[in-house]
Motif scaffolding. Structure first.
Motif, PDB file in Angstrom:
ATOM      1  N   GLY A   1       5.831   1.245   7.135  1.00  7.56           N
ATOM      2  CA  GLY A   1       6.627   0.306   6.999  1.00  7.56           C
ATOM      3  C   GLY A   1       6.286  -0.669   6.009  1.00  7.56           C
TER       4      GLY A   1
ATOM      5  N   ALA B   1       0.972  -0.968   0.024  1.00  2.00           N
ATOM      6  CA  ALA B   1       0.087   0.082  -0.061  1.00  2.00           C
ATOM      7  C   ALA B   1       0.925   1.326   0.064  1.00  2.00           C
ATOM      8  CB  ALA B   1      -0.911  -0.042   1.377  1.00  2.00           C
TER       9      ALA B   1
ATOM     10  N   ALA C   1       7.652   5.094   7.023  1.00  2.04           N
ATOM     11  CA  ALA C   1       6.411   5.538   7.528  1.00  2.04           C
ATOM     12  C   ALA C   1       5.965   4.641   8.183  1.00  2.04           C
ATOM     13  CB  ALA C   1       5.725   6.146   6.610  1.00  2.04           C
TER      14      ALA C   1
ATOM     15  N   PHE D   1      12.095   7.221   2.427  1.00  3.96           N
ATOM     16  CA  PHE D   1      11.395   7.167   3.618  1.00  3.96           C
ATOM     17  C   PHE D   1      11.014   5.764   4.230  1.00  3.96           C
ATOM     18  CE2 PHE D   1      10.797  11.787   2.269  1.00  3.96           C
ATOM     19  CZ  PHE D   1      10.483  12.222   3.368  1.00  3.96           C
TER      20      PHE D   1
HETATM   21  P1  5GP Z   1       5.541   3.297   4.361  1.00  2.12           P
HETATM   22  O1  5GP Z   1       5.486   2.160   3.277  1.00  2.12           O
HETATM   23  O2  5GP Z   1       6.644   2.960   5.276  1.00  2.12           O
HETATM   24  O3  5GP Z   1       4.288   3.610   4.901  1.00  2.12           O
HETATM   25  O4  5GP Z   1       5.871   4.722   3.336  1.00  2.12           O
HETATM   26  C1  5GP Z   1       7.226   4.607   2.873  1.00  2.12           C
HETATM   27  C2  5GP Z   1       7.111   5.157   1.538  1.00  2.12           C
HETATM   28  O5  5GP Z   1       6.228   5.832   1.263  1.00  2.12           O
HETATM   29  C3  5GP Z   1       8.332   5.272   0.862  1.00  2.12           C
HETATM   30  O6  5GP Z   1       8.852   4.567  -0.298  1.00  2.12           O
HETATM   31  C4  5GP Z   1       8.371   6.726   0.306  1.00  2.12           C
HETATM   32  O7  5GP Z   1       8.541   6.977  -0.960  1.00  2.12           O
HETATM   33  C5  5GP Z   1       6.821   7.116   0.852  1.00  2.12           C
HETATM   34  N1  5GP Z   1       6.712   8.258   2.017  1.00  2.12           N
HETATM   35  C6  5GP Z   1       6.488   8.004   3.024  1.00  2.12           C
HETATM   36  N2  5GP Z   1       6.033   8.974   3.873  1.00  2.12           N
HETATM   37  C7  5GP Z   1       6.624  10.068   3.083  1.00  2.12           C
HETATM   38  C8  5GP Z   1       6.776  11.492   3.415  1.00  2.12           C
HETATM   39  O8  5GP Z   1       6.720  12.215   4.456  1.00  2.12           O
HETATM   40  N3  5GP Z   1       7.362  12.297   2.399  1.00  2.12           N
HETATM   41  C9  5GP Z   1       7.833  11.523   1.100  1.00  2.12           C
HETATM   42  N4  5GP Z   1       8.264  12.408   0.141  1.00  2.12           N
HETATM   43  N5  5GP Z   1       7.425  10.415   0.831  1.00  2.12           N
HETATM   44  C10 5GP Z   1       6.962   9.475   1.827  1.00  2.12           C
END
Ligand code: 5GP
Length: 193
Positions: free
Chosen positions: A130, A97, A128, A126
């Motif tokens: 995971g 997701a 966030a 990033f």
């Molecule tokens: P997760 O899958 O850990 O929730 O989010 C990580 C992915 O989402 C990363 O590949 C990144 O590209 C994008 N992402 C998550 N949070 C941010 C944010 O605050 N800023 C940006 N630019 N990308 C984010």
């Protein structure tokens, strides 16, 4: 990395929805001196981890992954995001997701690019919740390879993905961990402050 924290605080923009924009130096327009320093630091942290391959997810992890792989002198692979589920038996696939695009992607890596004797360093810009890293970890483990750890530019600690991976026993090294950010005041605090 203190200078990275200072740069995020000075130049990052906090948007509603827990999104931090650092696109003019970290992941869209790239400050190449900073990229080299970040890659050297991740390479130093994982110098003794027996890394044979660096893995990331397109698109914004690719620059960091290539720079880290260059430092470590190992190949780099990126997982492709497919909006459609047209997956053959020749690829490893995980559903991810997307935090920023609010979509679910099939994330794929050709089976040829990972083997059971690989030790894989997973990197991304990033971390966030995971989802992206969990998908990449699942792909590495399905291939029979082992996860050396994860290397991240900016972890948003308050979203929990990094600590959940650490609790499962994975090594996660983030160059900056944002503990809180406020989209009204723009204030950012980092872990340990
Ligand atoms: P997760 O899958 O850990 O929730 O989010 C990580 C992915 O989402 C990363 O590949 C990144 O590209 C994008 N992402 C998550 N949070 C941010 C944010 O605050 N800023 C940006 N630019 N990308 C984010």
């Amino acid at each position: 990395m203190k200078f990275l924290e200072d740069k995020i605080r000075a130049e990052g923009t906090v948007l509603p929805g827990h999104v931090l924009k650092v696109g003019h130096f970290a992941n869209h327009q790239i400050d190449i001196t900073l990229l080299r320093e970040m890659a050297r630091e991740l390479s130093r942290l994982y110098a003794d981890a027996g890394v044979t391959k660096v893995l990331t997810i397109e698109a914004s992890g690719i620059a960091l992954a290539a720079a880290v792989a260059l430092e470590m002198d190992v190949p780099m692979v990126f997982a492709k995001k497919n909006a459609t589920a047209n997956v053959s038996g020749e690829v490893y696939c995980a559903k991810v997701a997307s935090f920023t695009h609010k979509k679910i992607y099939d994330v794929i890596v050709p089976k040829d690019y990972l083997s059971a004797d690989d030790r894989v360093l997973i990197v991304d810009d990033f971390l966030a919740q995971g989802n992206a890293l969990n998908g990449l970890v699942a792909i590495v483990e399905e291939s029979g390879a082992s996860v050396a750890g994860c290397g991240i530019i900016i972890e948003k600690g308050f979203q929990g993905g990094g600590d959940a991976l650490r609790e499962k026993g994975y090594r996660v090294e983030s160059l900056a961990i944002v503990e809180s950010m406020n989209d009204e005041t723009g204030e950012i605090t980092f872990r340990g402050e």
